[in-house]
Design a protein around this motif. Structure first.
Motif, PDB file in Angstrom:
ATOM      1  N   LYS A   1      63.122  15.220  51.768  1.00 51.87           N
ATOM      2  CA  LYS A   1      63.126  15.025  53.223  1.00 51.87           C
ATOM      3  C   LYS A   1      64.098  15.969  53.914  1.00 51.87           C
ATOM      4  O   LYS A   1      63.931  16.315  55.075  1.00 51.87           O
TER       5      LYS A   1
ATOM      6  N   TYR B   1      60.222  21.341  52.923  1.00 51.47           N
ATOM      7  CA  TYR B   1      59.489  20.077  53.036  1.00 51.47           C
ATOM      8  C   TYR B   1      58.076  20.272  53.583  1.00 51.47           C
ATOM      9  O   TYR B   1      57.103  19.805  53.000  1.00 51.47           O
ATOM     10  N   GLU B   2      57.980  20.980  54.678  1.00 50.51           N
ATOM     11  CA  GLU B   2      56.661  21.161  55.301  1.00 50.51           C
ATOM     12  C   GLU B   2      55.716  21.900  54.374  1.00 50.51           C
ATOM     13  O   GLU B   2      54.553  21.558  54.227  1.00 50.51           O
ATOM     14  N   LEU B   3      56.224  22.928  53.762  1.00 49.29           N
ATOM     15  CA  LEU B   3      55.386  23.717  52.851  1.00 49.29           C
ATOM     16  C   LEU B   3      54.902  22.843  51.691  1.00 49.29           C
ATOM     17  O   LEU B   3      53.769  22.948  51.253  1.00 49.29           O
ATOM     18  N   CYS B   4      55.778  21.985  51.199  1.00 48.60           N
ATOM     19  CA  CYS B   4      55.433  21.167  50.033  1.00 48.60           C
ATOM     20  C   CYS B   4      54.532  19.992  50.387  1.00 48.60           C
ATOM     21  O   CYS B   4      53.679  19.607  49.603  1.00 48.60           O
ATOM     22  N   TYR B   5      54.738  19.397  51.571  1.00 53.22           N
ATOM     23  CA  TYR B   5      54.071  18.130  51.850  1.00 53.22           C
ATOM     24  C   TYR B   5      52.958  18.159  52.889  1.00 53.22           C
ATOM     25  O   TYR B   5      52.174  17.231  52.971  1.00 53.22           O
ATOM     26  N   VAL B   6      52.930  19.192  53.707  1.00 52.12           N
ATOM     27  CA  VAL B   6      51.886  19.209  54.733  1.00 52.12           C
ATOM     28  C   VAL B   6      50.559  19.565  54.080  1.00 52.12           C
ATOM     29  O   VAL B   6      50.416  20.609  53.458  1.00 52.12           O
ATOM     30  N   VAL B   7      49.621  18.638  54.224  1.00 49.59           N
ATOM     31  CA  VAL B   7      48.299  18.853  53.623  1.00 49.59           C
ATOM     32  C   VAL B   7      47.404  19.517  54.672  1.00 49.59           C
ATOM     33  O   VAL B   7      47.358  19.082  55.821  1.00 49.59           O
ATOM     34  N   GLU B   8      46.765  20.563  54.269  1.00 47.03           N
ATOM     35  CA  GLU B   8      45.866  21.275  55.187  1.00 47.03           C
ATOM     36  C   GLU B   8      44.730  20.330  55.616  1.00 47.03           C
ATOM     37  O   GLU B   8      44.215  19.575  54.795  1.00 47.03           O
ATOM     38  N   PRO B   9      44.363  20.366  56.912  1.00 40.82           N
ATOM     39  CA  PRO B   9      43.259  19.485  57.353  1.00 40.82           C
ATOM     40  C   PRO B   9      41.931  19.891  56.704  1.00 40.82           C
ATOM     41  O   PRO B   9      41.752  21.014  56.306  1.00 40.82           O
TER      42      PRO B   9
END
Ligand code: SF4
Length: 168
Positions: free
Chosen positions: A155, A160-168
């Motif tokens: 967190k 974080y964003e690179l690891c956890y943001v899932v592409e739509p």
């Protein structure tokens, strides 16, 4: 490639983070964190800066080094003591020793916690430093990025964003 203190800290934090950083993938706010850390170091320790010099050796940059007493002074803005901080400083001592500075020591300081830890020289730092270098290089050279570690530290991680943001 030169292994730096940051590589060693990430080796002790998250292998994925180490791989991303070493392979040139940096998130925008990485630089902000560095800047904030520097600000604390510069404002809190301005008075002490006079006896410390900046030192660059084998690609490792030490912000505050007391050459007379052979003491590395590392300041962490963190409000938590982490093993990775200690490992980073122990690695600095190993690099200094490797470059002819006999038995250097360190002060690891946490201004927010009002805590300072003294790290005395230990001959074990030599074998440990070599082992960490080898391990870090083997991770950095992996063809694929290591898996997520899915821990609470994610967190606060700049990736974080690179690891956890899932592409739509
Ligand atoms: S977000 Fe978590 S898994 Fe991703 S690099 Fe950071 S610490 Fe590692």
């Amino acid at each position: 490639m030169n292994i730096t203190g940051t590589h060693i800290a990430y080796l002790h934090t998250c292998h994925r983070k180490l791989w991303l950083f070493a392979n040139g993938i940096q998130m925008e706010h990485n630089s902000e964190i560095v800047a904030e850390g520097k600000l604390i170091a510069e404002t809190t320790y301005l008075d002490r800066a006079r006896k410390y010099t900046e030192l660059a050796v084998d690609g490792v940059k030490i912000d505050f080094y007391d050459a007379k007493n052979k003491v590395v002074h590392e300041v962490k803005k963190s409000d938590k003591v982490e093993q990775a901080h200690k490992a980073q400083v122990m690695y600095y001592l190993y690099v200094l020793h490797k470059n002819g500075i006999h038995e250097p020591t360190a002060i690891l300081e946490y201004p927010r916690l009002k805590q300072r830890d003294l790290i005395d020289w230990d001959d074990d730092f030599i074998s440990q430093g070599k082992e960490w270098e080898k391990k870090a290089l083997s991770i950095i050279q992996l063809e694929n990025c290591p898996e997520l570690i899915q821990k609470s530290i994610c967190k606060k991680c700049s990736y974080y964003e690179l690891c956890y943001v899932v592409e739509p």
